[in-house]
Design an enzyme around this catalytic site. Structure first.
Site, mmCIF file in Angstrom:
data_model
loop_
_atom_site.group_PDB
_atom_site.id
_atom_site.type_symbol
_atom_site.label_atom_id
_atom_site.label_comp_id
_atom_site.label_asym_id
_atom_site.label_seq_id
_atom_site.Cartn_x
_atom_site.Cartn_y
_atom_site.Cartn_z
ATOM 1 N N GLU A 1 -30.165 -3.517 10.095
ATOM 2 C CA GLU A 1 -29.017 -3.210 9.225
ATOM 3 C C GLU A 1 -28.350 -4.468 8.673
ATOM 4 O O GLU A 1 -27.178 -4.431 8.311
ATOM 5 C CB GLU A 1 -28.019 -2.291 9.945
ATOM 6 C CG GLU A 1 -27.642 -2.679 11.355
ATOM 7 C CD GLU A 1 -26.724 -1.664 12.045
ATOM 8 O OE1 GLU A 1 -26.232 -0.728 11.396
ATOM 9 O OE2 GLU A 1 -26.468 -1.848 13.249
ATOM 10 N N HIS B 1 -19.633 3.943 17.326
ATOM 11 C CA HIS B 1 -18.598 4.215 16.318
ATOM 12 C C HIS B 1 -17.817 5.504 16.533
ATOM 13 O O HIS B 1 -17.278 6.053 15.577
ATOM 14 C CB HIS B 1 -19.235 4.234 14.924
ATOM 15 C CG HIS B 1 -19.575 2.865 14.408
ATOM 16 N ND1 HIS B 1 -18.672 1.842 14.309
ATOM 17 C CD2 HIS B 1 -20.748 2.354 13.967
ATOM 18 C CE1 HIS B 1 -19.263 0.759 13.831
ATOM 19 N NE2 HIS B 1 -20.530 1.036 13.619
ATOM 20 N N ASP C 1 -24.175 -0.630 6.975
ATOM 21 C CA ASP C 1 -24.104 -2.056 7.324
ATOM 22 C C ASP C 1 -25.080 -2.870 6.482
ATOM 23 O O ASP C 1 -24.776 -4.018 6.114
ATOM 24 C CB ASP C 1 -24.369 -2.257 8.821
ATOM 25 C CG ASP C 1 -23.109 -1.997 9.637
ATOM 26 O OD1 ASP C 1 -22.046 -2.498 9.246
ATOM 27 O OD2 ASP C 1 -23.182 -1.283 10.639
HETATM 28 C C1 3PY Z 1 -24.927 2.196 9.300
HETATM 29 O O1 3PY Z 1 -25.025 2.854 8.251
HETATM 30 O O2 3PY Z 1 -24.599 1.006 9.340
HETATM 31 C C2 3PY Z 1 -25.192 2.858 10.568
HETATM 32 O O3 3PY Z 1 -25.083 2.229 11.588
HETATM 33 C C3 3PY Z 1 -25.624 4.297 10.532
HETATM 34 O O4 3PY Z 1 -25.867 4.856 11.760
HETATM 35 MG MG MG Z 2 -24.319 0.273 11.414
#
Ligand code: 3PY
Ligand code: MG
Length: 277
Positions: free
Chosen positions: A155, A54, A181
């Site tokens: 996630e 990211h 996520d």
């Molecule tokens: C998220 O919060 O989705 C992440 O990938 C954090 O690193």
């Molecule tokens: Mg993430």
């Protein structure tokens, strides 16, 4: 010959700590800056993760961030953009001593991560050498068998449901919850999290799966207060914000502490709050 003493790396302190049940704290590098990486390494974090998923970091800059982290005494790691053979192989060869791999939703995905991080006969990582081999005390190829920090990201709702199978996968050292996520996957806003929410319940499920399988659970934290709480709960692999987030927060706080009554500038209530990490 004149030379300076650069200590060789015997074992990976991140992997050692996680396997022995201790917490290990680091931060994210999102500024794409080796100078920021070096500064951060001197703060004392165990590890620094270059965020290749990211941030707009380029491959050469990532390598220079690894060098800077190592020089400052932090273990160089990266979050690859995806669970992808080529990214995993090239990033390890570039010198990462551990990887955080996003969106690992099943045991099969976890096996794919481990297989790509290990040489035959444990996996299918191709052997072409790594620039970090020169800094390892011993043979890099065999060193990687036990020492690379293999961290899979949980996630999504699917990953939470499969957390036990993911964590039980041989070779996985720990997991790392991506709170943003995970919130989206649960159909909630990333700010609708915390005690009493479905988001918190999902995180506790992941923590229970980690305890059951004897692996480390981790999470990206927004503040030191939250990180302290997560350590008490039993989380181990903990990231606090990022170089970008910490710079933005500190700059915003200082900026808004300026006396603007003489018209020097205008207070900005949003300063330092734009970046989640
Ligand atoms: C998220 O919060 O989705 C992440 O990938 C954090 O690193
Ligand atoms: Mg993430």
């Amino acid at each position: 010959m004149c030379s300076i003493d650069i200590n060789k790396i015997k074992t990976n302190p991140v992997t050692d700590k996680l396997r022995s049940g201790q917490p290990s704290v680091g931060t994210w590098l999102s500024l794409c800056s080796p100078a920021a990486a070096e500064t951060m390494a001197h703060i004392g974090w165990d590890w620094l993760v270059v965020d290749v998923e990211h941030s707009p970091v380029g491959f050469d800059t990532m390598v220079n961030c690894f060098r800077a982290a190592q020089l400052g005494g932090a273990i160089p790691m990266a979050r690859v953009p995806w669970n992808d053979t080529i990214w995993i192989q090239r990033t390890l060869d570039a010198g990462a001593l551990g990887l955080v791999v996003p969106m690992v939703n099943s045991a099969e995905d976890a096996q794919h991560v481990v297989g790509n991080m290990k040489y035959a006969t444990r996996g299918q990582r191709s052997f072409g050498g790594s620039r970090i081999a020169a800094y390892i005390d011993g043979d890099y190829r065999t060193w990687t068998d036990e020492n690379l920090a293999i961290i899979v990201m949980i996630e999504t709702v699917q990953a939470v449901e499969n957390a036990e199978a993911i964590l039980a996968t041989e070779g996985v050292v720990g997991c790392f919850i991506g709170p943003n996520d995970l919130a989206l996957s649960l159909g909630i806003h990333p700010r609708e999290t915390g005690p009493g929410t479905v988001h918190e319940a999902a995180m506790m499920e992941v923590l229970a799966a980690a305890k059951k399988t004897g692996k480390a659970a981790g999470k990206h934290c927004f503040s030191a207060a939250e990180l302290n709480l997560r350590i008490k709960q039993g989380f181990q692999f903990l990231a606090l914000s990022s170089d970008l987030g910490l710079m933005s927060k500190a700059a915003g706080e200082e900026f808004n502490a300026i006396d603007f009554s003489g018209g020097a500038s205008t207070r900005n209530e949003e300063a330092g709050k734009q970046s989640l990490y």
